[in-house]
Design a protein around this motif. Sequence first.
Motif, mmCIF file in Angstrom:
data_model
loop_
_atom_site.group_PDB
_atom_site.id
_atom_site.type_symbol
_atom_site.label_atom_id
_atom_site.label_comp_id
_atom_site.label_asym_id
_atom_site.label_seq_id
_atom_site.Cartn_x
_atom_site.Cartn_y
_atom_site.Cartn_z
ATOM 1 N N SER A 98 -10.658 -8.593 2.313
ATOM 2 C CA SER A 98 -10.921 -7.570 1.307
ATOM 3 C C SER A 98 -12.187 -6.811 1.665
ATOM 4 C CB SER A 98 -11.062 -8.196 -0.088
ATOM 5 O OG SER A 98 -12.373 -8.707 -0.287
ATOM 6 N N ASN A 99 -12.388 -5.684 1.000
ATOM 7 C CA ASN A 99 -13.606 -4.890 1.177
ATOM 8 C C ASN A 99 -14.636 -5.171 0.094
ATOM 9 O OD1 ASN A 99 -12.914 -3.273 3.531
ATOM 10 N ND2 ASN A 99 -11.348 -2.336 2.241
ATOM 11 N N LYS A 100 -14.433 -6.218 -0.672
ATOM 12 C CA LYS A 100 -15.355 -6.546 -1.746
ATOM 13 C C LYS A 100 -16.747 -6.868 -1.210
ATOM 14 C CE LYS A 100 -12.571 -8.477 -5.519
ATOM 15 N NZ LYS A 100 -13.309 -7.912 -6.645
ATOM 16 N N ARG A 139 0.828 -1.214 0.000
ATOM 17 C CA ARG A 139 0.000 0.000 0.000
ATOM 18 C C ARG A 139 0.861 1.262 0.000
ATOM 19 N NH1 ARG A 139 -3.098 -3.234 4.235
ATOM 20 N NH2 ARG A 139 -4.643 -4.313 2.953
ATOM 21 N N ASP A 158 -6.159 -9.634 -5.539
ATOM 22 C CA ASP A 158 -7.320 -8.784 -5.768
ATOM 23 C C ASP A 158 -6.993 -7.314 -5.510
ATOM 24 O OD1 ASP A 158 -10.362 -8.405 -6.032
ATOM 25 O OD2 ASP A 158 -9.944 -7.529 -4.070
ATOM 26 N N GLU A 159 -6.257 -7.028 -4.435
ATOM 27 C CA GLU A 159 -5.962 -5.638 -4.095
ATOM 28 C C GLU A 159 -4.810 -5.065 -4.909
ATOM 29 O OE1 GLU A 159 -5.033 -2.796 -0.184
ATOM 30 O OE2 GLU A 159 -5.503 -4.929 0.092
#
Length: 326
Positions: free
Chosen positions: A274-276, A110, A131-132
């Motif tokens: 994840s925030n999905k 990040r 994914d991120e």
Amino acid sequence: MGFLIFPGFPMACLTSMIEPLRAANEISETQSFHWTLISETGERVDASAKVWFDPSVSLSEAPDVDFLFLLSPPMGRFADPKHGNGVLRSMARHGTTLGGVSGGVFPLARSGVLAGHTCSVHWCYDAAFADEFPEIDKTDEVIMLDRRCYTVSGAAAAFDLALMLIERALGPAIMTEVACWFQHPLVRGQGVRQRIPTVTATSTDDMLPEPVASAVAMFAEHIETPLSVLDVADRINVSARQLERHFKKATGTSPSLYFRGMRMAAARQLVMYSNKTMADIALSCGYSSVASLNQYYRAAYGLSPSEDRRKINMFRVRDNKSVPSV
């Protein structure tokens, strides 16, 4: 050497690096290695085992170090991302080797310093990391030293990395004695793959025979766009019936059920880290609807993805932010 700890970090990853360094100093009767415990604000941090650690200094006031390793859960983030990420990028520009251990690769990524590098990602975080950070190359090797970015997949790999640093500084004899002190039977370097448990059997993926291993690798590449068993069999030049027999013998289940297990494992990583939304998770795992995902997820784990996320959020430690249950 600095260790930057985030709330909820795995304690074993810290001790697995510090203890061999301490032993190396003692055996060599030198102070070759020095370490400093750092947190973003300098305040105490609780590990995932609910043990508190009192850092020596905040990130802003950290002394110059040759290495800075981040230890964190996958959800670990700076409270002030602009400042924290800026400090890491500044350290990288000025020659510090930055590293991430296990979930520590997430806040490292990040920060932007992993751009253009390959990093080691623990198998249980693989889907969430991809994914991120789809633009970052990752590997299933236990240790990845890519220029001045050092990443390792977990606590045992952190111990191996510490041994590598000891060998560089003090030679192979000291390194070997340190390994023997801790009864560490095998010193792993770069190029060693992680051992990943198979979906349904008491074995690891490196123990799977051909063509099962080839089929599993192909399944892993098509989580989002699933292939049929017939397609996979054609691509590895066996009949579907032969592939069924091989899977039954090696894993105790059929190729289709094995593949479903892989997709459920990927779905659970996204639920946890994840925030999905559930709709996006369903699509990422090759399901056209949340209803289909719910059906198979409940069969695998005994509860729906939304229920699992709420349950997981109950156990997240202070500052390790909850994931939306949508």
